[in-house]
Design an enzyme around this catalytic site. Sequence first.
Site, PDB file in Angstrom:
ATOM      1  N   LYS A   1      31.267  -0.268  12.676  1.00  0.00           N
ATOM      2  CA  LYS A   1      31.151  -1.462  11.824  1.00  0.00           C
ATOM      3  C   LYS A   1      32.508  -2.165  11.767  1.00  0.00           C
ATOM      4  O   LYS A   1      33.545  -1.503  11.653  1.00  0.00           O
ATOM      5  CB  LYS A   1      30.692  -1.016  10.433  1.00  0.00           C
ATOM      6  CG  LYS A   1      30.372  -2.149   9.464  1.00  0.00           C
ATOM      7  CD  LYS A   1      29.848  -1.580   8.142  1.00  0.00           C
ATOM      8  CE  LYS A   1      29.451  -2.662   7.158  1.00  0.00           C
ATOM      9  NZ  LYS A   1      28.920  -2.118   5.879  1.00  0.00           N
TER      10      LYS A   1
ATOM     11  N   SER B   1      24.644  -4.143   4.472  1.00  0.00           N
ATOM     12  CA  SER B   1      25.514  -4.955   5.282  1.00  0.00           C
ATOM     13  C   SER B   1      25.800  -4.372   6.674  1.00  0.00           C
ATOM     14  O   SER B   1      26.305  -5.092   7.532  1.00  0.00           O
ATOM     15  CB  SER B   1      26.841  -5.169   4.544  1.00  0.00           C
ATOM     16  OG  SER B   1      27.503  -3.948   4.343  1.00  0.00           O
TER      17      SER B   1
ATOM     18  N   SER C   1      24.395  -0.093   1.880  1.00  0.00           N
ATOM     19  CA  SER C   1      24.622  -0.742   3.177  1.00  0.00           C
ATOM     20  C   SER C   1      24.475   0.120   4.420  1.00  0.00           C
ATOM     21  O   SER C   1      24.479  -0.404   5.525  1.00  0.00           O
ATOM     22  CB  SER C   1      26.014  -1.369   3.202  1.00  0.00           C
ATOM     23  OG  SER C   1      25.944  -2.636   2.602  1.00  0.00           O
TER      24      SER C   1
HETATM   25  N1  GLN Z   1      23.780  -5.163  -0.906  1.00  0.00           N
HETATM   26  C1  GLN Z   1      24.822  -4.654  -1.728  1.00  0.00           C
HETATM   27  C2  GLN Z   1      25.843  -5.733  -1.986  1.00  0.00           C
HETATM   28  O1  GLN Z   1      25.634  -6.805  -1.570  1.00  0.00           O
HETATM   29  C3  GLN Z   1      25.446  -3.445  -1.102  1.00  0.00           C
HETATM   30  C4  GLN Z   1      26.361  -3.763  -0.012  1.00  0.00           C
HETATM   31  C5  GLN Z   1      27.061  -2.532   0.509  1.00  0.00           C
HETATM   32  O2  GLN Z   1      26.621  -1.410   0.332  1.00  0.00           O
HETATM   33  N2  GLN Z   1      28.201  -2.778   1.142  1.00  0.00           N
HETATM   34  O3  GLN Z   1      26.836  -5.535  -2.597  1.00  0.00           O
END
Ligand code: GLN
Length: 485
Positions: free
Chosen positions: A79, A154, A178
Amino acid sequence: MQLFMRTAHELHDLMMKKEISAEELSKAVFDRIESAEDKIGAFITRTTENAFKRARAVDRQIQSGEKIVPLAGIPLAIKDNICTSGILTTAGSKILSNFVPPYSATVVERFDAAGAAMVGKTNLDEFAMGSSTENSAFFVTRNPWNTSKVPGGSSGGSAAAVAAGEAVCALGSDTGGSIRQPASFCGVVGMKPTYGAVSRYGLIAYASSLDQIGPLARDVTDCALMMNVICGHDQLDSTSAQYQAQDYTGFLRDDVRGMRFGVPEEYMAEGIDPAVRAVIIKAMERLESLGAIVEYTTLPHTEYALPTYYMIAPAEASSNLARYDGVRYGIRAEDAEDVIDMFMKTRSKGFGNEVKRRIMLGTYALSAGYYDAYYLKALKVRTLIKEDFDRAFEKYDLLLSPVSPTTAFRIGEKTDDPLQMYLSDVCTISVNLAGIPGISIPCGFVDGMPVGLQLMGRHFDEGTLLRAAYTFEQNTDYHKHYPEL
Ligand code: GLN
């Protein structure tokens, strides 16, 4: 089956038997990237030379009769919020669109030492803020099961790469879901380890009390092999726990007899797509038929999890992102009149809308006069949420739930409504607030789209999670389905 769709442990065996070379494997994966990437858009950067160099080194080891470690020569995607020395690392943001880190994250160093062949850096929501990868400053990533749908986020690029055969396994980060949610949307295995189990040195910080790095893989065995590489104390990360990392493959036993699973009723309630709920109920029955005890239970503070998370995460983000001011990292606005103007123009141009929204939310929640009412209150509720889990784990070995209320949604469906996007995190964020480990494993399909089963465990009890996940996997065949591209 195509080489690029096989698991790391199968590929390892093929390499050891000299039926394939690591170089052939890398070639197969890069050919696949060449043909699939137009449709998927998983990678921000490809590291082709690096992968082949690694693969050839592994081949030389095999030729000279040396035994190689399990993930040597395996094509791995990373990532793009995880720092890689000398290789562009953008965090999906315009503000870091030219950032080349001078060092690698500890997890990258460890995979390097294990001989893994990094194939590239994957797309993500800007600074990991989002649930669909649509917040990337660069392009959208598409779900390999249906390219009109999102891959989740994400870590959407990492999940899509593994599902599409563009990498055999991948690293993601999970602050509120994410890793697990994109794993669920793309039909792969994704694990968020216990807070502190994996070093975050070199992870571009989003919300530091919640962030964890973890694996995305094709099956539970590969997930365990990746955990073996990344877990353990690191003196470069002061939040990394002092504990003896274990051989997680030792937990891969096909047996859940007598194991107690609690299913929090709040995670099966209104708001969960009935078709997803039906798939989860089938999974519960399957575990019961394997000798597990499965009962409904309650995590009574669940309704406060979303507001608590969306107070704490932006507050920490507003502080973490203060460092992007055009001075040390990334881009700098050119046409500034003075230093303050330079800060303002750099940040106005460099950050996307969702990141700005969260910086404003977080700064507000932390400001004098509001701190007690918002931030401090959220910290107190966080403790209540954690205590719900402590109570549940007095009675149950694991908790079980859907990963997401729906399967992957259409690209563009939620982009105009941030609240709808936040609501899709309802099943995953509590795990981060409590700091416990969670895993998503494939457990069925709804209208051709994969559904993930979430298992949640006690702090540092990844072993039990993996054992249950492995047993479910060995007795089902959902992980053997691949998207047709
Ligand atoms: N969807 C969540 C957010 O927008 C989690 C994102 C994540 O785990 N990085 O913060």
